[in-house]
Design a protein around this motif. Structure first.
Motif, mmCIF file in Angstrom:
data_model
loop_
_atom_site.group_PDB
_atom_site.id
_atom_site.type_symbol
_atom_site.label_atom_id
_atom_site.label_comp_id
_atom_site.label_asym_id
_atom_site.label_seq_id
_atom_site.Cartn_x
_atom_site.Cartn_y
_atom_site.Cartn_z
ATOM 1 N N ALA A 98 68.304 48.887 85.913
ATOM 2 C CA ALA A 98 67.445 47.715 86.124
ATOM 3 C C ALA A 98 66.114 47.839 85.405
ATOM 4 C CB ALA A 98 67.205 47.533 87.619
ATOM 5 N N ASP A 99 65.589 46.672 85.014
ATOM 6 C CA ASP A 99 64.231 46.623 84.472
ATOM 7 C C ASP A 99 63.333 45.716 85.313
ATOM 8 O OD1 ASP A 99 65.111 44.085 83.695
ATOM 9 O OD2 ASP A 99 65.195 44.590 81.566
ATOM 10 N N ALA A 100 63.920 45.115 86.385
ATOM 11 C CA ALA A 100 63.132 44.261 87.290
ATOM 12 C C ALA A 100 63.675 44.395 88.713
ATOM 13 C CB ALA A 100 63.194 42.801 86.841
ATOM 14 N N VAL A 101 62.758 44.202 89.676
ATOM 15 C CA VAL A 101 63.098 44.292 91.092
ATOM 16 C C VAL A 101 62.353 43.203 91.852
ATOM 17 C CG1 VAL A 101 61.230 45.946 91.619
ATOM 18 C CG2 VAL A 101 63.253 45.853 93.087
ATOM 19 N N ALA A 102 62.953 42.717 92.924
ATOM 20 C CA ALA A 102 62.296 41.815 93.873
ATOM 21 C C ALA A 102 62.593 42.365 95.265
ATOM 22 C CB ALA A 102 62.815 40.383 93.738
ATOM 23 N N LEU A 103 61.577 42.322 96.149
ATOM 24 C CA LEU A 103 61.699 42.937 97.470
ATOM 25 C C LEU A 103 61.330 41.984 98.595
ATOM 26 C CD1 LEU A 103 59.784 46.281 96.760
ATOM 27 C CD2 LEU A 103 62.257 45.935 96.691
ATOM 28 N N LYS A 104 61.987 42.162 99.737
ATOM 29 C CA LYS A 104 61.607 41.516 101.009
ATOM 30 C C LYS A 104 61.804 42.550 102.099
ATOM 31 C CE LYS A 104 61.229 36.829 100.431
ATOM 32 N NZ LYS A 104 60.626 35.783 101.183
ATOM 33 N N MET A 105 60.931 42.531 103.101
ATOM 34 C CA MET A 105 61.056 43.397 104.266
ATOM 35 C C MET A 105 61.039 42.501 105.501
ATOM 36 S SD MET A 105 58.792 46.737 105.386
ATOM 37 C CE MET A 105 59.169 47.625 103.884
ATOM 38 N N PRO A 106 62.228 42.012 105.926
ATOM 39 C CA PRO A 106 62.270 41.072 107.043
ATOM 40 C C PRO A 106 61.859 41.683 108.375
ATOM 41 C CG PRO A 106 64.487 41.663 106.352
ATOM 42 C CD PRO A 106 63.545 42.250 105.345
ATOM 43 N N GLU A 107 61.934 43.000 108.484
ATOM 44 C CA GLU A 107 61.411 43.722 109.646
ATOM 45 C C GLU A 107 61.090 45.124 109.176
ATOM 46 O OE1 GLU A 107 64.513 45.435 112.566
ATOM 47 O OE2 GLU A 107 65.118 43.383 112.181
ATOM 48 N N PRO A 108 60.292 45.885 109.921
ATOM 49 C CA PRO A 108 59.793 47.171 109.414
ATOM 50 C C PRO A 108 60.861 48.165 108.953
ATOM 51 C CG PRO A 108 58.559 46.539 111.342
ATOM 52 C CD PRO A 108 59.688 45.550 111.219
ATOM 53 N N GLY A 109 62.041 48.194 109.564
ATOM 54 C CA GLY A 109 63.071 49.160 109.201
ATOM 55 C C GLY A 109 64.137 48.634 108.269
ATOM 56 N N VAL A 110 63.907 47.479 107.642
ATOM 57 C CA VAL A 110 64.897 46.883 106.728
ATOM 58 C C VAL A 110 64.198 46.454 105.438
ATOM 59 C CG1 VAL A 110 66.546 44.999 106.389
ATOM 60 C CG2 VAL A 110 66.304 46.042 108.651
ATOM 61 N N LEU A 111 64.742 46.899 104.310
ATOM 62 C CA LEU A 111 64.228 46.498 103.005
ATOM 63 C C LEU A 111 65.378 45.905 102.207
ATOM 64 C CD1 LEU A 111 61.838 46.568 100.918
ATOM 65 C CD2 LEU A 111 62.857 48.711 100.096
ATOM 66 N N VAL A 112 65.176 44.699 101.659
ATOM 67 C CA VAL A 112 66.163 44.049 100.802
ATOM 68 C C VAL A 112 65.625 44.115 99.378
ATOM 69 C CG1 VAL A 112 67.430 41.925 100.305
ATOM 70 C CG2 VAL A 112 66.837 42.508 102.680
ATOM 71 N N MET A 113 66.442 44.677 98.475
ATOM 72 C CA MET A 113 66.033 44.906 97.090
ATOM 73 C C MET A 113 67.043 44.247 96.157
ATOM 74 S SD MET A 113 65.744 48.631 95.167
ATOM 75 C CE MET A 113 64.356 49.179 96.139
ATOM 76 N N ALA A 114 66.575 43.383 95.280
ATOM 77 C CA ALA A 114 67.420 42.773 94.255
ATOM 78 C C ALA A 114 67.002 43.332 92.903
ATOM 79 C CB ALA A 114 67.272 41.254 94.272
ATOM 80 N N LEU A 115 67.975 43.815 92.137
ATOM 81 C CA LEU A 115 67.709 44.423 90.841
ATOM 82 C C LEU A 115 68.395 43.631 89.733
ATOM 83 C CD1 LEU A 115 68.380 48.099 91.941
ATOM 84 C CD2 LEU A 115 66.151 47.145 91.348
ATOM 85 N N SER A 116 67.744 43.580 88.551
ATOM 86 C CA SER A 116 68.346 42.937 87.388
ATOM 87 C C SER A 116 67.978 43.709 86.130
ATOM 88 C CB SER A 116 67.887 41.485 87.266
ATOM 89 O OG SER A 116 66.510 41.427 86.951
ATOM 90 N N ARG A 117 68.746 43.466 85.082
ATOM 91 C CA ARG A 117 68.464 44.060 83.776
ATOM 92 C C ARG A 117 68.643 42.977 82.726
ATOM 93 N NH1 ARG A 117 67.021 48.582 82.196
ATOM 94 N NH2 ARG A 117 67.244 49.297 80.092
ATOM 95 N N SER A 118 67.614 42.772 81.935
ATOM 96 C CA SER A 118 67.635 41.769 80.860
ATOM 97 C C SER A 118 68.041 40.398 81.393
ATOM 98 C CB SER A 118 68.577 42.200 79.731
ATOM 99 O OG SER A 118 68.163 43.437 79.182
ATOM 100 N N GLY A 119 67.579 40.062 82.601
ATOM 101 C CA GLY A 119 67.834 38.755 83.185
ATOM 102 C C GLY A 119 69.208 38.589 83.825
ATOM 103 N N VAL A 120 69.981 39.665 83.900
ATOM 104 C CA VAL A 120 71.319 39.622 84.491
ATOM 105 C C VAL A 120 71.291 40.408 85.801
ATOM 106 C CG1 VAL A 120 73.741 40.270 84.157
ATOM 107 C CG2 VAL A 120 72.380 39.468 82.213
#
Length: 160
Positions: A98-120
């Motif tokens: 990956a060259d990009a990441v987006a994060l959300k933490m809906p509660e303190p013990g949960v992390l949602v991470m989306a990864l992409s590379r070159s827009g894919v």
């Protein structure tokens, strides 16, 4: 508690809904975690020697993820990403995936991470800490070469 956690996670991901972002400092995810390589879903000869993930709060509302891998042949990689917890993309350095990441933490013990590379899209990862704060699971989703989604779960123990 698990049902509530699932509801909060799904609510955070549904369009038109919202979940409060939590302070990184208050998260039990903060710290160093090592993967149980014996449980990785790959042939033993292909498994990395070690994988360590470190989550930290660098300040200013950001969340930092560092991943250190020693592969089966002894090669090392170091990946760093710093992003806000608002789902906006940020740069990842040192990753073949990956060259990009987006994060959300809906509660303190949960992390949602989306990864992409070159827009894919590359993968989505959901990190969840157990109630005692000693173990963490990583649920990873990918698209296979056949275009169909699949998931795997990795198991981590707190290293600090």
């Amino acid at each position: 508690m698990k049902a509530l956690r699932t509801f909060v996670l799904l609510t955070a991901l549904l369009p038109g809904t919202s979940a409060l972002a939590h302070s990184p400092a208050a998260s039990p995810l903060t710290g160093r975690w090592t993967v149980d390589v014996s449980r990785l879903a790959m042939a033993p000869a292909a498994r990395p020697k070690s994988v360590t993930i470190t989550f930290s709060d660098p300040g200013q509302g950001s969340w930092q993820t560092q991943v250190d891998i020693v592969d089966a042949g002894g090669g090392k990689s170091h990946v760093v990403g710093i992003a806000t917890l608002d789902g906006k993309a940020a740069k990842v350095e040192g990753s073949a995936e990956a060259d990009a990441v987006a994060l959300k933490m809906p509660e303190p013990g949960v992390l949602v991470m989306a990864l992409s590379r070159s827009g894919v899209p590359a993968s989505t990862r959901i990190y969840t800490v157990d109630v005692g704060g000693k173990t963490m699971t990583e649920t990873v989703t990918y698209l296979g070469s056949d275009g169909l989604p699949f998931m795997r779960t990795n198991y981590f123990a707190r290293a600090d």
